[in-house]
Design a protein around this motif. Sequence first.
Motif, short mmCIF file in Angstrom:
data_model
loop_
_atom_site.label_atom_id
_atom_site.label_comp_id
_atom_site.label_asym_id
_atom_site.label_seq_id
_atom_site.Cartn_x
_atom_site.Cartn_y
_atom_site.Cartn_z
N THR A 134 9.69 51.09 -1.45
CA THR A 134 9.97 49.69 -1.73
C THR A 134 9.79 49.34 -3.20
OG1 THR A 134 9.11 49.14 0.48
CG2 THR A 134 9.40 47.32 -1.07
N LEU A 135 10.81 48.67 -3.75
CA LEU A 135 10.71 48.07 -5.07
C LEU A 135 10.42 46.59 -4.87
CD1 LEU A 135 11.08 48.59 -8.16
CD2 LEU A 135 13.42 47.75 -7.87
N LEU A 136 9.26 46.15 -5.30
CA LEU A 136 8.83 44.76 -5.15
C LEU A 136 9.12 44.02 -6.45
CD1 LEU A 136 7.23 42.79 -3.23
CD2 LEU A 136 5.20 43.46 -4.54
N VAL A 137 9.92 42.96 -6.36
CA VAL A 137 10.43 42.31 -7.57
C VAL A 137 10.10 40.81 -7.56
CG1 VAL A 137 12.47 41.79 -8.95
CG2 VAL A 137 12.34 43.95 -7.70
N SER A 138 9.56 40.34 -8.67
CA SER A 138 9.43 38.90 -8.91
C SER A 138 10.61 38.48 -9.78
CB SER A 138 8.10 38.60 -9.61
OG SER A 138 7.99 37.23 -9.91
N LEU A 182 14.62 46.74 -1.46
CA LEU A 182 14.27 45.71 -2.43
C LEU A 182 13.61 44.56 -1.69
CD1 LEU A 182 14.27 44.11 -5.08
CD2 LEU A 182 16.63 43.41 -4.56
N ALA A 183 12.42 44.19 -2.12
CA ALA A 183 11.72 43.04 -1.56
C ALA A 183 11.31 42.12 -2.71
CB ALA A 183 10.49 43.48 -0.77
N ILE A 184 11.58 40.83 -2.57
CA ILE A 184 11.21 39.90 -3.64
C ILE A 184 9.97 39.12 -3.23
CG2 ILE A 184 13.53 39.75 -4.55
CD1 ILE A 184 13.87 37.09 -3.18
N ARG A 185 9.17 38.73 -4.24
CA ARG A 185 7.93 38.01 -3.96
C ARG A 185 7.95 36.63 -4.63
NH1 ARG A 185 2.88 41.26 -6.35
NH2 ARG A 185 1.86 39.81 -4.91
N ASN A 186 6.94 35.85 -4.34
CA ASN A 186 6.99 34.40 -4.60
C ASN A 186 5.74 33.86 -5.31
OD1 ASN A 186 6.18 35.05 -1.59
ND2 ASN A 186 5.01 33.26 -2.15
N GLU A 187 5.51 34.26 -6.55
CA GLU A 187 4.35 33.70 -7.25
C GLU A 187 4.45 32.17 -7.34
OE1 GLU A 187 4.47 37.82 -9.31
OE2 GLU A 187 5.96 36.36 -8.64
N TYR A 188 3.30 31.53 -7.35
CA TYR A 188 3.28 30.07 -7.31
C TYR A 188 3.75 29.43 -8.61
CZ TYR A 188 -0.87 28.97 -10.22
OH TYR A 188 -1.75 28.78 -11.25
N LYS A 207 21.56 41.77 3.40
CA LYS A 207 21.73 43.18 3.74
C LYS A 207 21.06 44.08 2.71
CE LYS A 207 26.25 43.13 4.04
NZ LYS A 207 26.53 41.68 3.85
N VAL A 208 20.85 43.57 1.51
CA VAL A 208 20.26 44.40 0.44
C VAL A 208 19.02 43.76 -0.21
CG1 VAL A 208 22.40 45.61 -0.10
CG2 VAL A 208 21.86 43.46 -1.29
N VAL A 209 18.74 42.50 0.11
CA VAL A 209 17.60 41.80 -0.48
C VAL A 209 16.73 41.22 0.64
CG1 VAL A 209 16.81 39.97 -2.03
CG2 VAL A 209 18.98 41.15 -2.50
N SER A 210 15.46 41.59 0.67
CA SER A 210 14.53 41.05 1.66
C SER A 210 13.44 40.26 0.95
CB SER A 210 13.92 42.18 2.50
OG SER A 210 13.13 43.03 1.69
N PHE A 211 12.63 39.55 1.73
CA PHE A 211 11.55 38.73 1.20
C PHE A 211 10.22 39.29 1.66
CE2 PHE A 211 9.05 34.60 1.96
CZ PHE A 211 8.48 34.64 0.70
N ALA A 212 9.31 39.50 0.71
CA ALA A 212 7.96 39.95 1.02
C ALA A 212 7.01 38.77 0.83
CB ALA A 212 7.55 41.11 0.11
#
Length: 330
Positions: A134-138, A182-188, A207-212
């Motif tokens: 997993t690539l975790l992206v902000s 690919l999982a994107i994250r949600n800093e405040y 299909k290619v972008v998920s939310f963590a």
Amino acid sequence: MKAVASFGIVNADTSGPGAFLRAAKWYWDEVTDMFAAAGFSSIMIPMVPNTENVSRNGAPICTASIRTRFGSPEGYRSYLKDKGLENVEVIGISAQSQFNSLFETGLPMEQFFDAFYDHAQDSAEALVQLGGSTLLVSPTPGIGFLNQVFAGNAGKTEQFLADAAECMNRIGVMCQKNGVNLAIRNEYWTLMRGGAIDAFLSHVDPKVVSFAPDPAHLHIAGADYVTYFEKYAGQAKAVCFTDTKFVDELEVYKTISPEFPQDGRLQRVYYDLGYGEMDFGRLYGILKKADFDGPVILDSKYSLDIPKGILRMRTFWNNLEKSFAAGEVK
């Protein structure tokens, strides 16, 4: 579910007490030993873009420093195995780190997302060699920084957000080709804060972008983190476990130091897992019910006591598993 311990427990990005230690390879040798001794088999590493200064660092915080110290990502994975760790399951990258690097590289903002895509591609290719998933992206820098760059121009900020969505889709396709998620994250403190994540996700390809989902950051931004875990557990490829007691009374999210508030009675954002106010029993039960089988990133970010923080992280996860097995959390 797979517990993945984050190297983000160490603040490797800023100066201050211990900065020279954190830049030394021997320091990270000890930290790596501690993670293995605590029983973790997989780690997450927050990485920054390669620059001339960072590349000389003894910390494994960019692909260039890994190649400098270990020859290649494969060489670093071999080193980790000798230490008792199986792989780097997750690499984290952030648009804030990309923004910070512009001061060294001299790239204009017009080239921001091209540079961010290159950073993501470099990291994803290393992730494959490190045996990760997993690539975790902000996706965006902090609101305070963007307000300075765009002088509060709402139209420019909206366009930047649209460009961020397009970039995430490009990165998602690239990750898919490399066989990672690919999982994107949600800093405040970014444009992903709180409920804004819903609108952003409507502009990316599921299909290619998920939310963590990240509970501490959702909570600080005023969102119901339990509801968000219930809503997104089914699509999640990874989730973040972060803990907090912080209340953003002074709208610190609008400043350029949102992780280190300078004013007010509350100046600590992150807590070691289990020492904040998040209800992880509820979250663990939600993930089990959704048959979630991805990495749970245990992120006691910027702990005030690294050895103790690592042991607390292990104890936290052990207690969650025991409580669920005993029927105490559902």
